[in-house]
Motif scaffolding. Structure first.
Motif, PDB file in Angstrom:
ATOM      1  N   SER A  22       0.847  -1.217   0.009  1.00 20.14           N
ATOM      2  CA  SER A  22      -0.037   0.169  -0.100  1.00 20.14           C
ATOM      3  C   SER A  22       1.129   1.513   0.036  1.00 20.14           C
ATOM      4  O   SER A  22       1.717   1.415   0.178  1.00 20.14           O
ATOM      5  CB  SER A  22      -0.939   0.251   1.145  1.00 20.14           C
ATOM      6  N   ASN A  23       0.137   2.011  -0.401  1.00 15.37           N
ATOM      7  CA  ASN A  23       1.267   4.048  -0.522  1.00 15.37           C
ATOM      8  C   ASN A  23       0.656   4.246   1.019  1.00 15.37           C
ATOM      9  O   ASN A  23      -0.561   4.632   1.743  1.00 15.37           O
ATOM     10  CB  ASN A  23       0.414   4.423  -1.567  1.00 15.37           C
ATOM     11  N   VAL A  24       1.798   4.808   1.579  1.00 14.46           N
ATOM     12  CA  VAL A  24       1.391   5.514   2.546  1.00 14.46           C
ATOM     13  C   VAL A  24       2.324   6.759   2.498  1.00 14.46           C
ATOM     14  O   VAL A  24       3.274   7.265   1.996  1.00 14.46           O
ATOM     15  CB  VAL A  24       3.623   4.606   3.669  1.00 14.46           C
ATOM     16  N   TYR A  25       1.263   8.571   3.067  1.00 15.18           N
ATOM     17  CA  TYR A  25       1.637   9.069   2.911  1.00 15.18           C
ATOM     18  C   TYR A  25       1.916   9.714   4.895  1.00 15.18           C
ATOM     19  O   TYR A  25       1.096  10.128   5.008  1.00 15.18           O
ATOM     20  CB  TYR A  25       0.273  10.297   2.207  1.00 15.18           C
ATOM     21  N   LEU A  26       3.513   9.993   4.818  1.00 14.11           N
ATOM     22  CA  LEU A  26       3.462  10.171   6.308  1.00 14.11           C
ATOM     23  C   LEU A  26       3.628  11.891   5.991  1.00 14.11           C
ATOM     24  O   LEU A  26       3.279  12.345   7.192  1.00 14.11           O
ATOM     25  CB  LEU A  26       4.909  10.110   5.853  1.00 14.11           C
ATOM     26  N   GLY A  27       2.969  13.181   5.218  1.00 13.68           N
ATOM     27  CA  GLY A  27       2.359  13.622   5.650  1.00 13.68           C
ATOM     28  C   GLY A  27       3.574  14.985   5.649  1.00 13.68           C
ATOM     29  O   GLY A  27       4.560  14.848   5.032  1.00 13.68           O
ATOM     30  N   SER A  28       3.397  16.213   5.561  1.00 15.55           N
ATOM     31  CA  SER A  28       3.846  17.605   6.002  1.00 15.55           C
ATOM     32  C   SER A  28       4.456  17.873   7.115  1.00 15.55           C
ATOM     33  O   SER A  28       5.578  18.942   7.236  1.00 15.55           O
ATOM     34  CB  SER A  28       4.053  18.471   4.683  1.00 15.55           C
ATOM     35  N   VAL A  29       4.093  16.977   8.190  1.00 16.91           N
ATOM     36  CA  VAL A  29       4.258  18.073   9.385  1.00 16.91           C
ATOM     37  C   VAL A  29       4.427  16.272  10.229  1.00 16.91           C
ATOM     38  O   VAL A  29       4.932  15.454  10.054  1.00 16.91           O
ATOM     39  CB  VAL A  29       2.668  18.287  10.454  1.00 16.91           C
ATOM     40  N   SER A  30       5.959  17.053  11.586  1.00 16.43           N
ATOM     41  CA  SER A  30       6.263  16.346  12.342  1.00 16.43           C
ATOM     42  C   SER A  30       5.524  14.766  12.884  1.00 16.43           C
ATOM     43  O   SER A  30       4.250  14.655  13.332  1.00 16.43           O
ATOM     44  CB  SER A  30       6.942  17.232  13.396  1.00 16.43           C
ATOM     45  N   LEU A  31       5.879  14.007  12.977  1.00 17.62           N
ATOM     46  CA  LEU A  31       5.169  12.321  13.118  1.00 17.62           C
ATOM     47  C   LEU A  31       5.733  12.491  14.538  1.00 17.62           C
ATOM     48  O   LEU A  31       6.618  12.520  15.214  1.00 17.62           O
ATOM     49  CB  LEU A  31       6.199  11.031  12.791  1.00 17.62           C
ATOM     50  N   ASN A  32       4.582  12.270  15.326  1.00 15.83           N
ATOM     51  CA  ASN A  32       4.185  11.807  16.530  1.00 15.83           C
ATOM     52  C   ASN A  32       5.244  10.312  17.095  1.00 15.83           C
ATOM     53  O   ASN A  32       5.837  10.379  16.598  1.00 15.83           O
ATOM     54  CB  ASN A  32       2.631  11.837  17.194  1.00 15.83           C
ATOM     55  N   LYS A  33       5.307  10.671  18.075  1.00 10.97           N
ATOM     56  CA  LYS A  33       6.068   9.374  19.065  1.00 10.97           C
ATOM     57  C   LYS A  33       5.708   8.325  18.367  1.00 10.97           C
ATOM     58  O   LYS A  33       6.073   7.322  18.155  1.00 10.97           O
ATOM     59  CB  LYS A  33       5.320   9.440  20.768  1.00 10.97           C
ATOM     60  N   GLU A  34       3.929   7.997  18.398  1.00 11.95           N
ATOM     61  CA  GLU A  34       3.324   6.399  18.193  1.00 11.95           C
ATOM     62  C   GLU A  34       3.359   6.050  16.942  1.00 11.95           C
ATOM     63  O   GLU A  34       4.396   4.968  16.337  1.00 11.95           O
ATOM     64  CB  GLU A  34       2.189   6.798  18.253  1.00 11.95           C
ATOM     65  N   GLU A  35       3.600   7.157  15.348  1.00 18.69           N
ATOM     66  CA  GLU A  35       4.230   6.943  14.389  1.00 18.69           C
ATOM     67  C   GLU A  35       5.455   6.732  14.548  1.00 18.69           C
ATOM     68  O   GLU A  35       5.412   6.345  13.083  1.00 18.69           O
ATOM     69  CB  GLU A  35       4.038   8.761  13.619  1.00 18.69           C
ATOM     70  N   GLN A  36       6.684   7.387  14.771  1.00 19.50           N
ATOM     71  CA  GLN A  36       7.764   6.654  15.330  1.00 19.50           C
ATOM     72  C   GLN A  36       8.094   5.393  15.343  1.00 19.50           C
ATOM     73  O   GLN A  36       9.100   4.857  14.897  1.00 19.50           O
ATOM     74  CB  GLN A  36       8.722   7.714  15.819  1.00 19.50           C
TER      75      GLN A  36
END
Length: 331
Positions: free
Chosen positions: A40-54
């Protein structure tokens, strides 16, 4: 369930699952779901990743899946950026309160080259010190080496950013230079054939002129780093003539935000703006911030009521530091 549904059904379902929930809830349940998620394609956006995303995404996402990514070296490290060949949108962030333009560099910026990111369409760099890497990147951007790049946001620029360019980008449509010396301002507008949106804040002044009679611009933002009261003592980069010259060549203008500093009285400045903006039939909105030296002989209502373009606009005036006048007129 995973034995009943074909892969296509899962891929369709996963399109509607938030990226964090997708990795936290489905990843590592079994090898088949892991494989499907990795497609699947993953778009992580343009703002800082939060702790859970990290924690739940970065260790497991495959580089080829990533279509947008926010680089933020101060908060998290992602060592596989150079393998993210499918990225469409790339953003370089900085949250440092001790930022200094002379000593801040993004280590990962060296990877931003056409051979690694052939599909890059949008690039944003908020802060970056002067360096050979940054200069080379600017010349690749404006020199048509990123074949599909349409939008750039850069922290600063001067003539070194375009030196030696023979073939200019035909794809760039949206250009923002947060501190733009005029030694870059003129080459960009004179040579980028398809630019539609131009946002710049003037830095160091320099001589130059616009060569093209017609520019395809639909959106213009012109600002200045000059500050009162010194601007009238040493000159200003947001001179009325520079603004009028640009507007005269932009008949397709739809929206504009302008910061103007000038010696003339307010009535003359608004008269000049009316002259050029009235020749933009597609104009939808404008927001003009004006600082002027000479005292007004008329009220703002008397001035704007002379012109149909300004009659129904919001306008107000006030006095700023040093006794200079200021006005904002917007539609």
């Amino acid at each position: 369930m995973d034995k009943i549904f074909p892969d296509e059904i899962f891929l369709q379902i996963f399109q509607y699952v938030p990226r964090l929930d997708l990795f936290r809830s489905f990843y590592n349940l079994n090898s088949r779901l892991n494989r499907i998620i990795s497609e699947s394609n993953v778009y992580l956006g343009s703002v800082s990743l939060n702790k859970e995303e990290q924690q739940y995404i970065l260790p497991y996402v495959q580089p080829k899946q990533i279509y947008s990514f926010p680089v933020f070296e101060e908060e998290y490290e992602y060592s596989k950026l150079s393998q993210c060949i499918n990225i469409r949108e790339l953003t370089f962030l900085s949250g440092s309160k001790e930022y200094n333009v002379y000593r801040y560099e993004h280590p990962q910026l060296i990877h931003v080259v056409p051979s690694i990111f052939p599909y890059l369409k949008s690039l944003t760099i908020y802060v970056q010190s002067c360096s050979g890497v940054y200069g080379d990147l600017c010349r690749m951007i404006f020199g048509n080496q990123f074949s599909v790049l349409e939008s750039v946001y850069l922290p600063y620029g001067n003539n070194q950013c375009v030196s030696g360019i023979k073939t200019w980008s035909t794809n760039l449509k949206d250009v923002t230079i947060k501190c733009c010396n005029k030694s870059l301002y003129y080459p960009l507008l004179n040579n980028l054939p398809n630019i539609l949106s131009f946002h710049c804040v003037f830095g160091v002044d320099s001589h130059g002129s616009l060569k093209k009679e017609y520019l395809p611009l639909t959106h213009i933002y012109l600002g200045t780093n000059d500050k009162l009261p010194t601007l009238f003592d040493y000159g200003t980069m947001a001179k009325l003539g520079v603004t009028i010259d640009l507007l005269e060549r932009s008949p397709n203008l739809e929206r504009t935000i302008l910061f103007i500093c000038d010696y003339h009285e307010l009535g003359y400045i608004i008269d000049q703006l009316n002259r050029v903006l009235s020749n933009c039939p597609k104009l939808i909105s404008f927001d003009c911030h004006i600082q002027h030296f000479r005292e007004n002989s008329e009220s703002i209502n008397e001035i704007k009521n002379r012109y149909p373009l300004f009659q129904n606009c919001s306008a107000h005036t006030w006095t700023i530091s040093g006794g200079y006048g200021a006005c904002r007129i917007q539609k």
